[in-house]
Design a protein around this motif. Structure first.
Motif, PDB file in Angstrom:
ATOM      1  N   HIS A 497      24.600  -3.381   0.485  1.00  0.00           N
ATOM      2  CA  HIS A 497      23.844  -3.320   1.737  1.00  0.00           C
ATOM      3  C   HIS A 497      24.713  -3.647   2.959  1.00  0.00           C
ATOM      4  CE1 HIS A 497      23.313  -7.718   2.530  1.00  0.00           C
ATOM      5  NE2 HIS A 497      23.458  -7.800   1.224  1.00  0.00           N
ATOM      6  N   GLN A 523      17.520   1.769  -2.248  1.00  0.00           N
ATOM      7  CA  GLN A 523      18.041   0.600  -1.547  1.00  0.00           C
ATOM      8  C   GLN A 523      16.940  -0.454  -1.433  1.00  0.00           C
ATOM      9  OE1 GLN A 523      20.057  -1.962  -0.547  1.00  0.00           O
ATOM     10  NE2 GLN A 523      21.415  -0.296   0.138  1.00  0.00           N
ATOM     11  N   ILE A 527      19.932  -2.888   5.665  1.00  0.00           N
ATOM     12  CA  ILE A 527      21.329  -2.474   5.782  1.00  0.00           C
ATOM     13  C   ILE A 527      21.984  -3.194   6.958  1.00  0.00           C
ATOM     14  CG2 ILE A 527      22.912  -0.524   6.036  1.00  0.00           C
ATOM     15  CD1 ILE A 527      21.158  -0.352   3.570  1.00  0.00           C
TER      16      ILE A 527
END
Length: 886
Positions: A497, A523, A527
């Motif tokens: 990330h 994910q 991020i």
């Protein structure tokens, strides 16, 4: 008969739907077999040919090539060719028929042959065969066959695209979902469904060289599809077996350069692939001299999928020219294309007011890129993590020519400190060139003893894969992966990330590609994007344009390339002069970004969203997958199959089994089952949680092989069982027959969609009364029990003649049933195909994106199906004799 001879008749053990084949060449190590029923020819190795000798027996019925039938009285053999002597059924005239004159449309009755020979199987094998027949028929009739076993979460947008595109006759589309939404998954689903249904047989995948292994692994892991990588060495080896190396395999992956290399481009053109997939299609440069070779290949293959998350990365005109690869008639004039785009808002408003799905289909098909382009957006799908941008401004520095640049660059100190402070977190760093990657690797090693994983174009495919694995390892892997620009495409690192941008590209689409390596489906965390930069650097110039002008770091930026085209001259000049961009340019960028974004949202985005995913339709697909998966039934069937065929299976937990070949396995091999065994599951979630576990579904090659083995081979085709029913006199016997209606047709006709495997069960008592409507198979199974082989042979010997008479009587009933069934199939098929053909003809009047080849493909399919239905085969698939012994 051990020696193959020209003229001998054989059945394919793996493709029984091909009908009866004839050996046309038998020289050296190879055999050529022609299957007239489907017009197909197969080349086999003589030592490993999956062929079963077709030889009729006395009292069986044969069929001459001219259409008349005869009953066999005697067989003779000369030079490997069998000749049948018998009586014509219509006039009782004596006839002599060499096997070369047999019709390729003959009834296949292995069960009768085994019954007459006194061969019988165990009761449980017979029951398993009957189950397999039902399961195979259900799978062939499934509207989601090929989508049942995808090793992914069932996401609506992916499944909608996959089924919509896969079901077209000659799909030619651009898959252009935004970065991270799963275009590779969509392409894999399309391939799997088309191969499963027979719509495609020969598939070519073209990808950047760095992604070849990733595609190979993903296709195997997620879809149980086996492809072959072809590089120069593999092609040279294949040339030893064929003038065209690409004819030696059905499913092939090549690197992008093969399309235009003179050494291989002509062979690719002549290899007759029916589906072509080109990944990272924005790299196709229409202005490049080699583009003509690419264009020729795209025109030669009827089915074409282009994949790119950034279709306008090389500009609007480049995007248009790639659309021309899909349909040159529809996209013939760039000016007209632009003019049409100007009216998307009005069209979108009209489309939103349409409530009837069929009317909406017609509207979208008649305008814009509706039929050829699918683009889903994150904003429409939702559920993605947030992006957090961390720009880090550092002091200016002047490089000393006598020292490596990294000795003085303040970004290096920042990078070392970042790694130190984030020891428990991995980071992906992307920069422009391989040289930078090597320098950074050296800097980390020398200054901090950090062994960084690297990924760049100077490495071999194997080296890149090893490096990516080294980075991914949790125990002793590298804390950072240093990538050149090739790492910004295709490779997926959603387990990370933290993204470090060591520089900024001038192309906004390339920036989005970089971020998309982390910000994608799967994910689980927000991020963090870091940009260390020095004052006065190119990054310092571009940063405000990206951040203030279009907010490109924290949201997906679909119009970035268009903005760059508008200000390219000013940006390039500022970089050349190392001057900051003017406040006026930043404001203009911001205003244009807002205006164009709103324009797209009201027009193009809405149209593409309506076309890319219909939520109600997608949910129905998912519901159908859940219903047809029927995992409990599948698990019971496959565990029973393993038990019957000597495959060891060990329960590991509630959802996983370990299976491996046993010492007394009844078959030589099973697709997907290695000698050292594998762990399997029938549960999708378990398969997603355990990478080393194979996901078995009705689509899986191993399951399909099991179904094929039990329905096409002799296993379980004859059985003698004992009944213990006090209500029936001792010695009473019953004959249970299972007839199958088989219609050989070319795979591409996908006949099973209208005519899945159909079977008829008949039950006679010893007096010839037909009782199937009164006595079910399940009731007999409850009362039936095992009988030993010796007793079974005695029963067969005793009841052979009366059983044959009942079988002959049952055959006529079965033919009447088959005729009735196929008449309905023919009518249903003609109605469906003519409706689709009429729809496309009507669309074509208003929208040239409906290609003539699509309409011709429907016409071809209609002719193939009609022709096949005129030449059906009736096969006695299974026979069971039950004797009451109470």
């Amino acid at each position: 008969m051990s020696e193959f001879r020209v003229g001998q008749r054989y059945l394919s053990e793996t493709e029984t739907e091909l009908g009866l084949g004839m050996i046309t060449q038998a020289e050296g190590r190879h055999l050529t077999v022609m299957f007239p029923a489907t017009g197909e020819v197969r080349l086999y190795s003589a030592q490993e040919a999956p062929l079963a000798r077709y030889q009729l027996q006395v009292q069986q019925q044969g069929k001459h090539a001219d259409g008349w039938s005869f009953t066999i009285q005697e067989l003779t053999e000369s030079q490997g060719i069998v000749t049948y002597h018998g009586l014509r059924d219509d006039n009782q005239e004596s006839v002599v028929v060499p096997e070369t004159q047999l019709s390729h449309q003959v009834d296949s009755n292995p069960a009768l042959t085994r019954l007459l020979a006194g061969q019988a199987d165990r009761l449980d094998m017979y029951q398993l065969r009957c189950e397999a027949s039902e399961h195979l028929a259900h799978h062939q009739a499934s509207e989601v066959a090929g989508l049942l076993g995808v090793r992914t979460h069932l996401l609506p947008h992916q499944l909608y695209i996959a089924k919509t595109v896969a079901d077209r006759y000659h799909p030619r589309v651009l898959l252009a979902d935004e970065v991270g939404l799963g275009k590779t998954i969509e392409a894999g689903m399309i391939i799997k469904r088309r191969l499963t249904t027979g719509r495609s047989q020969r598939v070519l995948i073209v990808v950047p060289e760095s992604l070849m292994h990733q595609w190979l692994v993903e296709l195997r892991r997620r879809f149980a599809l086996n492809f072959t990588l072809f590089d120069d060495e593999r092609c040279e080896q294949a040339e030893a077996d064929s003038e065209n190396p690409f004819l030696t395999e059905q499913h092939i992956i090549i690197s992008s350069r093969f399309m235009h290399e003179s050494r291989w481009s002509q062979a690719l053109l002549e290899a007759e692939f029916d589906l072509l997939i080109i990944d990272e299609a924005h790299h196709l440069q229409p202005s490049a001299p080699e583009f003509s070779a690419v264009k020729n290949l795209c025109e030669a293959v009827p089915g074409l999928l282009l994949l790119t998350a950034t279709p306008e990365q090389e500009g609007a005109e480049g995007h248009f020219q790639r659309l021309q690869l899909l349909d040159p008639d529809r996209f013939s004039n760039f000016a007209s294309f632009q003019k049409e785009q100007a009216h998307y808002k009005e069209l979108a408003e009209q489309a939103e007011s349409v409530t009837d799905p069929a009317e909406l289909d017609d509207l979208l098909d008649k305008h814009g890129t509706g039929r050829v382009m699918f683009r889903n957006r994150r904003a429409d799908i939702g559920g993605f993590p947030s992006r957090h941008f961390h720009p880090v401004e550092l002091d200016e520095f002047e490089a000393d020519e006598d020292m490596p640049w990294w000795m003085e660059d303040p970004r290096i100190d920042w990078l070392l400190d970042h790694i130190k402070q984030n020891r428990s977190e991995k980071a992906l760093l992307i920069c422009k060139t391989a040289e930078q990657v090597l320098d950074l690797s050296e800097a980390l090693r020398v200054l901090a003893g950090v062994q960084a994983a690297t990924f760049h174009e100077g490495m071999t495919l194997t080296e890149r894969d090893r490096s990516a694995a080294f980075f991914a390892s949790e125990e002793d892997g590298s804390p950072i992966l240093l990538c050149s620009e090739i790492g910004s495409e295709g490779r997926n690192f959603q387990f990370v990330h933290q993204l470090i941008l060591f520089d900024l590209p001038t192309n906004p689409d390339l920036l989005e590609q970089r971020i998309g390596r982390l910000d994608r489906i799967g994910q689980q965390q927000d991020i963090d994007i870091y940009l260390p930069y020095s004052k006065g650097s190119t990054e310092a110039i571009l940063l405000p344009w990206y951040e203030q002008g279009m907010n490109a770091f924290t949201q997906c930026n679909a119009i970035g390339r268009k903005l760059y085209d508008a200000f390219a001259a000013e940006i390039e000049q500022a970089i050349a002069e190392q001057q900051p961009l003017s406040t006026e340019l930043l404001e203009q960028t911001k205003e244009l970004h807002k205006t164009w974004l709103e324009h797209n949202r009201e027009g193009q985005d809405k149209l593409q969203a309506l076309n890319a995913c219909r939520p109600e339709t997608a949910e129905k697909i998912i519901e159908q997958i859940h219903r047809d998966s029927d995992t409990d039934t599948l698990a019971d069937f496959m565990i029973a199959f393993c038990d019957r065929f000597g495959i060891n299976n060990e329960v590991l937990d509630e959802e996983r089994w370990f299976i491996r070949p046993g010492e007394h396995m009844r078959i030589g091999s099973l697709p997907g089952l290695p000698d050292d065994g594998i762990t399997v599951t029938f549960d999708r979630i378990t398969a997603l949680n355990f990478e080393d576990t194979d996901f078995l579904s009705w689509d899986h090659p191993m399951v399909q092989a099991a179904l094929e083995l039990l329905t096409a081979d002799d296993f379980g085709s004859t059985c003698v069982a004992e009944l213990k029913n006090p209500a029936i006199p001792a010695g009473s016997w019953f004959l249970e027959l299972d007839f199958a209606s088989i219609v050989p047709a070319p795979k591409a006709a996908a006949l099973q969609e209208f005519c899945p495997l159909k079977s008829l069960r008949l039950l006679f008592n010893g007096q010839g009364q037909e009782l199937s409507a009164k006595v079910s198979r399940e009731l007999l199974d409850q009362q039936a029990s095992f009988i030993d082989k010796k007793t079974a042979r005695q029963v067969l010997r005793q009841l052979r003649e009366p059983a044959q008479k009942l079988i002959h009587s049952g055959q006529q009933q079965a033919r009447d049933w088959q005729h009735s069934q196929l008449e309905q199939v023919k009518q249903n098929a003609l109605n469906a195909l003519q409706h689709e053909q009429n729809r496309l003809l009507e669309l074509q009047k208003k929208n040239p994106s409906v290609r003539t080849s699509e309409i011709e493909a429907i016409d071809w399919r209609e002719k193939q199906i009609t022709s096949a239905l005129e030449r059906p085969q009736l096969s006695l698939q299974a026979v069971r004799i039950l004797v009451n012994n109470h």
